[in-house]
Design a protein around this motif. Structure first.
Motif, PDB file in Angstrom:
ATOM      1  N   LEU A   1       0.827  -1.207   0.000  1.00 40.08           N
ATOM      2  CA  LEU A   1       0.000   0.000   0.000  1.00 40.08           C
ATOM      3  C   LEU A   1       0.864   1.261   0.000  1.00 40.08           C
ATOM      4  N   ILE A   2       1.916   1.251   0.779  1.00 35.81           N
ATOM      5  CA  ILE A   2       2.825   2.402   0.808  1.00 35.81           C
ATOM      6  C   ILE A   2       3.490   2.574  -0.554  1.00 35.81           C
ATOM      7  N   ALA A   3       3.934   1.476  -1.155  1.00 39.71           N
ATOM      8  CA  ALA A   3       4.540   1.544  -2.490  1.00 39.71           C
ATOM      9  C   ALA A   3       3.533   2.043  -3.518  1.00 39.71           C
ATOM     10  N   PHE A   4       2.282   1.626  -3.390  1.00 36.64           N
ATOM     11  CA  PHE A   4       1.224   2.071  -4.305  1.00 36.64           C
ATOM     12  C   PHE A   4       1.037   3.585  -4.209  1.00 36.64           C
ATOM     13  N   VAL A   5       0.965   4.102  -2.998  1.00 37.08           N
ATOM     14  CA  VAL A   5       0.793   5.547  -2.806  1.00 37.08           C
ATOM     15  C   VAL A   5       1.993   6.311  -3.362  1.00 37.08           C
ATOM     16  N   LEU A   6       3.196   5.818  -3.115  1.00 35.01           N
ATOM     17  CA  LEU A   6       4.389   6.478  -3.646  1.00 35.01           C
ATOM     18  C   LEU A   6       4.425   6.427  -5.172  1.00 35.01           C
ATOM     19  N   LEU A   7       3.989   5.326  -5.744  1.00 33.95           N
ATOM     20  CA  LEU A   7       3.953   5.192  -7.204  1.00 33.95           C
ATOM     21  C   LEU A   7       2.942   6.152  -7.820  1.00 33.95           C
TER      22      LEU A   7
ATOM     23  N   LEU B   1       3.514  13.547 -10.174  1.00 34.87           N
ATOM     24  CA  LEU B   1       4.567  14.546 -10.360  1.00 34.87           C
ATOM     25  C   LEU B   1       5.197  14.438 -11.752  1.00 34.87           C
ATOM     26  N   ALA B   2       5.444  13.208 -12.210  1.00 31.78           N
ATOM     27  CA  ALA B   2       6.033  13.013 -13.539  1.00 31.78           C
ATOM     28  C   ALA B   2       5.082  13.482 -14.631  1.00 31.78           C
ATOM     29  N   GLY B   3       3.786  13.190 -14.482  1.00 33.33           N
ATOM     30  CA  GLY B   3       2.804  13.647 -15.475  1.00 33.33           C
ATOM     31  C   GLY B   3       2.735  15.156 -15.550  1.00 33.33           C
TER      32      GLY B   3
ATOM     33  N   PRO C   1      -2.310  15.809 -18.187  1.00 28.68           N
ATOM     34  CA  PRO C   1      -1.245  15.120 -17.423  1.00 28.68           C
ATOM     35  C   PRO C   1      -1.794  14.218 -16.322  1.00 28.68           C
ATOM     36  N   TRP C   2      -3.049  14.367 -15.951  1.00 28.51           N
ATOM     37  CA  TRP C   2      -3.661  13.517 -14.929  1.00 28.51           C
ATOM     38  C   TRP C   2      -3.857  12.093 -15.433  1.00 28.51           C
ATOM     39  N   LEU C   3      -3.722  11.869 -16.760  1.00 25.10           N
ATOM     40  CA  LEU C   3      -3.902  10.520 -17.301  1.00 25.10           C
ATOM     41  C   LEU C   3      -2.846   9.534 -16.799  1.00 25.10           C
ATOM     42  N   LEU C   4      -1.620  10.003 -16.580  1.00 21.25           N
ATOM     43  CA  LEU C   4      -0.563   9.097 -16.134  1.00 21.25           C
ATOM     44  C   LEU C   4      -0.867   8.501 -14.753  1.00 21.25           C
ATOM     45  N   PRO C   5      -1.160   9.294 -13.721  1.00 20.87           N
ATOM     46  CA  PRO C   5      -1.459   8.668 -12.432  1.00 20.87           C
ATOM     47  C   PRO C   5      -2.741   7.829 -12.455  1.00 20.87           C
TER      48      PRO C   5
ATOM     49  N   THR D   1      -3.864   6.074 -15.051  1.00 24.63           N
ATOM     50  CA  THR D   1      -3.503   4.822 -15.723  1.00 24.63           C
ATOM     51  C   THR D   1      -2.682   3.925 -14.805  1.00 24.63           C
ATOM     52  N   VAL D   2      -1.713   4.508 -14.116  1.00 23.28           N
ATOM     53  CA  VAL D   2      -0.900   3.734 -13.178  1.00 23.28           C
ATOM     54  C   VAL D   2      -1.786   3.155 -12.069  1.00 23.28           C
ATOM     55  N   GLY D   3      -2.714   3.942 -11.560  1.00 24.52           N
ATOM     56  CA  GLY D   3      -3.623   3.465 -10.517  1.00 24.52           C
ATOM     57  C   GLY D   3      -4.511   2.335 -10.996  1.00 24.52           C
ATOM     58  N   VAL D   4      -5.056   2.472 -12.201  1.00 27.63           N
ATOM     59  CA  VAL D   4      -5.939   1.427 -12.747  1.00 27.63           C
ATOM     60  C   VAL D   4      -5.166   0.132 -12.982  1.00 27.63           C
ATOM     61  N   LEU D   5      -3.927   0.251 -13.461  1.00 32.21           N
ATOM     62  CA  LEU D   5      -3.141  -0.951 -13.752  1.00 32.21           C
ATOM     63  C   LEU D   5      -2.586  -1.631 -12.499  1.00 32.21           C
ATOM     64  N   THR D   6      -2.314  -0.887 -11.447  1.00 34.39           N
ATOM     65  CA  THR D   6      -1.716  -1.491 -10.253  1.00 34.39           C
ATOM     66  C   THR D   6      -2.713  -1.860  -9.158  1.00 34.39           C
TER      67      THR D   6
END
Length: 150
Positions: free
Chosen positions: A4-10, A16-18, A37-41, A43-48
């Protein structure tokens, strides 16, 4: 809980990267992404998220421990399995540990140490009362067995 901590950091890092890539005006960044730019987080959230949801069930299915007679048995691993048999007569120390997150959840980690690193074992995610009782039983049993051997 580490997942969960890794998920939040990711998610935070991808946010930030987006924002950085989207607002940079680099010519190689597609216009549709620079405008959103909100698409990156997202997408990462949906995939992880499926991995985050499945992790506790997989951990529960593959991690086992048992105290039987004079041996502590522990099994860990998903892709590669590790079985550890610790003879109670070889136990030198039994430690309980609680990180801040484990303390908040009422969990503990039990560390069983022998003179050999290969014979030592760590059992994570135990209920605190179970870990305390098991540590006490192991310490008493190890003391009894050492007294019998000398």
């Amino acid at each position: 809980m580490e997942a969960l901590i890794a998920f939040v950091l990711l998610i935070g890092g991808s946010y930030l990267a987006g924002g950085w890539v989207g607002g940079s005006g680099w010519p190689w960044v597609p216009d549709w992404f620079a405008a959103r730019p909100w698409l990156l987080p997202v997408t990462v959230g949906v995939l992880t998220t499926p991995f985050l949801a499945a992790e506790p069930f997989v951990r529960y299915a593959v991690h086992r421990w048992e105290l039987s007679g004079d041996v502590v048995y522990a099994r860990t691993g998903f892709l590669t399995r590790e079985w550890v048999f610790v003879p109670v007569s070889r136990i030198q120390t039994v430690d309980k540990a609680q990180g801040w997150l484990e303390r908040a959840l009422g969990l503990a980690t039990l560390e069983i140490r022998t003179a050999s690193h290969a014979g030592s074992s760590t059992i994570k995610g135990l209920d605190y009362a179970v870990a305390a009782g098991l540590a006490e039983r192991l310490a008493h049993r190890a003391e009894q067995l050492r007294d019998d051997a000398t």
